[in-house]
Write a protein that holds these residues in place. Sequence first.
Motif, PDB file in Angstrom:
ATOM      1  N   LEU A 148     -57.015 -23.822  13.009  1.00 60.40           N
ATOM      2  CA  LEU A 148     -57.215 -23.295  11.662  1.00 60.40           C
ATOM      3  C   LEU A 148     -56.189 -23.914  10.717  1.00 60.40           C
ATOM      4  N   ILE A 149     -56.683 -24.456   9.579  1.00 60.20           N
ATOM      5  CA  ILE A 149     -55.813 -25.132   8.614  1.00 60.20           C
ATOM      6  C   ILE A 149     -56.135 -24.619   7.216  1.00 60.20           C
ATOM      7  N   PRO A 150     -55.432 -23.576   6.751  1.00 58.63           N
ATOM      8  CA  PRO A 150     -55.676 -23.081   5.388  1.00 58.63           C
ATOM      9  C   PRO A 150     -55.062 -23.992   4.337  1.00 58.63           C
ATOM     10  N   GLY A 151     -55.779 -24.197   3.252  1.00 59.55           N
ATOM     11  CA  GLY A 151     -55.278 -25.045   2.171  1.00 59.55           C
ATOM     12  C   GLY A 151     -56.390 -25.403   1.210  1.00 59.55           C
ATOM     13  N   VAL A 163     -55.578 -33.748   8.192  1.00 61.27           N
ATOM     14  CA  VAL A 163     -56.007 -34.779   9.137  1.00 61.27           C
ATOM     15  C   VAL A 163     -54.935 -35.008  10.194  1.00 61.27           C
ATOM     16  N   GLU A 164     -53.686 -35.096   9.762  1.00 61.07           N
ATOM     17  CA  GLU A 164     -52.596 -35.339  10.707  1.00 61.07           C
ATOM     18  C   GLU A 164     -52.445 -34.193  11.697  1.00 61.07           C
ATOM     19  N   GLN A 165     -52.603 -32.952  11.237  1.00 58.26           N
ATOM     20  CA  GLN A 165     -52.547 -31.801  12.138  1.00 58.26           C
ATOM     21  C   GLN A 165     -53.671 -31.857  13.171  1.00 58.26           C
ATOM     22  N   THR A 166     -54.858 -32.249  12.718  1.00 61.29           N
ATOM     23  CA  THR A 166     -56.000 -32.345  13.626  1.00 61.29           C
ATOM     24  C   THR A 166     -55.747 -33.397  14.707  1.00 61.29           C
ATOM     25  N   GLN A 169     -53.117 -32.187  17.148  1.00 60.58           N
ATOM     26  CA  GLN A 169     -53.597 -31.130  18.036  1.00 60.58           C
ATOM     27  C   GLN A 169     -54.591 -31.647  19.070  1.00 60.58           C
ATOM     28  N   PHE A 170     -55.514 -32.507  18.635  1.00 61.48           N
ATOM     29  CA  PHE A 170     -56.604 -32.937  19.514  1.00 61.48           C
ATOM     30  C   PHE A 170     -56.451 -34.363  20.036  1.00 61.48           C
ATOM     31  N   GLY A 171     -55.488 -35.113  19.469  1.00 62.62           N
ATOM     32  CA  GLY A 171     -55.263 -36.479  19.921  1.00 62.62           C
ATOM     33  C   GLY A 171     -56.187 -37.509  19.299  1.00 62.62           C
TER      34      GLY A 171
END
Length: 338
Positions: A148-151, A163-166, A169-171
């Motif tokens: 979950l990425i609120p913004g 995008v960087e968080q995704t 997290q998932f590689g």
Amino acid sequence: MANKGKPTSQSADGTADKQRRIQREQDARDGEHSAAKGEEQSQQKKQPVQAGAREQPGKLPAEHHAKPGIEAEMQLKPQFMAPDYEGSNKLRGMAALITGGDSGIGRAVAVLYAREGADVALVYLPDEQPDAEETQRCIEAEGTRCLLIPGDVKDPAFCKQAVEQTVQQFGKLDILVNNAAFQEHAESLEDLTEERFDETMRTNIYGYFHMAKAALPHLKQGASIINTGSVVGLRGSPKLLDYSTTKGAIHAFTKSLAQNVIDKGIRVNAVAPGPVWTPLNPADQPADKVAQFGADTDMKRAAQPEELSPAYVFLAAPVCSGYITGIVLPVTGKVDAY
């Protein structure tokens, strides 16, 4: 359960407040127009058409909600689970990022992507946290991971962070679905303030641009970008002047970007929905208009999100659409050739 995190966009917390203020101003105008013009005679009633796997609601409640619209608060909950849809690992091992993924079409797409084996990150406004958590629960019930990425997609820095968080997290990132939207009707061009026009443009088209630009360096051969357009981007709408403009721009952006990245083996397509029962419309039109939403289609009813989501699976899965790019796929409930 994946971490939920705080909004990484500084403007995100104020976005819903601004959108609600725009909505209140239009609600006041609606009252004035109704008093001046009276009610137009209603369309002759016809039976809603059922042609899918299960019967869908033919009658909608007269409800109106504050923006950004929370699915959990709707009287008639949108159908998104597609219980007759059986996954077959079309997206196994892939990672998807969906904006506006907390509810409506975004939620329905997220669930089917998970059913097809993909991990899914959801971008949404902080006010939509309850809906996002329910979507996360549904994704994890399908056996894949959810982030979950609120913004706010209007903020290019946030889009890059999402995008960087995704990827962290998932590689990887294989599928970007641009779906976040702002919509508020207006009786005339004179009712459209520059602030409202700017909010619609920056959410609906700038947001797609920012997300695509942030995602592109991480997309490899076989990846795809899928944009949510609209039937009103194909034929226009007299009371959705700014919204229609952005949707037409999304269609052109889709076709242009598809040509720009095809040499990388990345496909870019769009789905153009007709009327779909999501929080977007009860958070726009007055309650009496909402009750008639979709009645002017050939199906005589609005679609449910689960009737749209398989199109997004089709366009995301290389095994289904590996030779398809640059299309705008209408799912409109009409036989018109656009």
